[in-house]
Design an enzyme around this catalytic site. Structure first.
Site, PDB file in Angstrom:
ATOM      1  N   CYS A  47       0.842  -1.201   0.000  1.00 16.76           N
ATOM      2  CA  CYS A  47       0.000   0.000   0.000  1.00 16.76           C
ATOM      3  C   CYS A  47       0.876   1.250   0.000  1.00 16.76           C
ATOM      4  O   CYS A  47       1.797   1.368   0.817  1.00 16.76           O
ATOM      5  CB  CYS A  47      -0.892  -0.023   1.234  1.00 16.76           C
ATOM      6  SG  CYS A  47      -1.948   1.433   1.404  1.00 16.76           S
ATOM      7  N   CYS A  50       0.416   3.104   3.646  1.00 11.29           N
ATOM      8  CA  CYS A  50       0.902   2.594   4.938  1.00 11.29           C
ATOM      9  C   CYS A  50       1.953   1.498   4.813  1.00 11.29           C
ATOM     10  O   CYS A  50       2.425   0.981   5.819  1.00 11.29           O
ATOM     11  CB  CYS A  50      -0.271   2.086   5.765  1.00 11.29           C
ATOM     12  SG  CYS A  50      -1.018   0.582   5.092  1.00 11.29           S
ATOM     13  N   CYS A  96      -7.319  -1.363   1.625  1.00 12.89           N
ATOM     14  CA  CYS A  96      -6.234  -1.837   2.483  1.00 12.89           C
ATOM     15  C   CYS A  96      -6.801  -2.017   3.888  1.00 12.89           C
ATOM     16  O   CYS A  96      -7.441  -1.104   4.420  1.00 12.89           O
ATOM     17  CB  CYS A  96      -5.096  -0.819   2.498  1.00 12.89           C
ATOM     18  SG  CYS A  96      -3.795  -1.195   3.692  1.00 12.89           S
ATOM     19  N   CYS A  99      -5.114   0.678   6.526  1.00  9.98           N
ATOM     20  CA  CYS A  99      -5.351   2.133   6.532  1.00  9.98           C
ATOM     21  C   CYS A  99      -6.610   2.552   5.774  1.00  9.98           C
ATOM     22  O   CYS A  99      -6.875   3.736   5.642  1.00  9.98           O
ATOM     23  CB  CYS A  99      -4.144   2.870   5.961  1.00  9.98           C
ATOM     24  SG  CYS A  99      -3.940   2.658   4.179  1.00  9.98           S
ATOM     25  N   CYS A 119      -8.372  -5.957  -9.613  1.00 13.52           N
ATOM     26  CA  CYS A 119      -7.991  -4.900 -10.538  1.00 13.52           C
ATOM     27  C   CYS A 119      -7.634  -3.659  -9.704  1.00 13.52           C
ATOM     28  O   CYS A 119      -8.515  -2.970  -9.200  1.00 13.52           O
ATOM     29  CB  CYS A 119      -9.159  -4.632 -11.485  1.00 13.52           C
ATOM     30  SG  CYS A 119      -8.768  -3.531 -12.834  1.00 13.52           S
TER      31      CYS A 119
END
Length: 133
Positions: A47, A50, A96, A99, A119
């Site tokens: 991510c 984070c 995510c 976060c 995707c």
């Protein structure tokens, strides 16, 4: 998963590019074929917000859609699925789990072994090549 990462809007804006902020914090989408330039080597996609590990490079495939696509996350706990009925469509949004960054959507038209296509927006991901982190 460790504790949630929470920041103020101003902190996210200061950390992220304008496009990354729009996509991850405001649930936007980057244009197709603009951000799928990641290496094909072994590694981990994380991510951008984070640094949580999200996808193993071994699950990435060329979907022809113009966005990085994977057939499975690193673990079921790495991402959160949320119903998305925006734009007159019924989709499953992927966030995510650390976060709550918007990453993209999952569709049931991917390759085996899962048959799923995660995707993702490339701007929402970073890549760490195995042995280089």
């Amino acid at each position: 998963m460790t504790d949630k990462v929470t920041k103020t809007d101003a902190e996210w804006r200061a950390q992220l590019s304008d496009l990354a902020y729009k996509v991850t914090r405001k649930h936007g989408t980057e244009r197709a074929f603009t951000n799928d330039n990641f290496p094909k080597s072994a590694g981990t996609f994380s991510c951008i917000c984070c640094n949580a590990a999200l996808f193993d490079a071994g699950t990435k495939f060329d979907s022809g859609t113009g966005w990085p696509s994977f057939y499975a996350p690193m673990s079921p706990e790495a991402v959160i699925e949320k119903e998305d009925n925006g734009f007159f469509m019924r989709r499953t949004e992927i966030l995510c789990s650390k976060c709550d960054a918007h990453l993209g959507h999952v569709f049931p038209d991917g390759p085996q072994p899962t048959g799923l296509r995660y995707c993702m927006n490339g701007v929402a991901l970073t890549f760490d090549e195995d042995g280089k982190a």
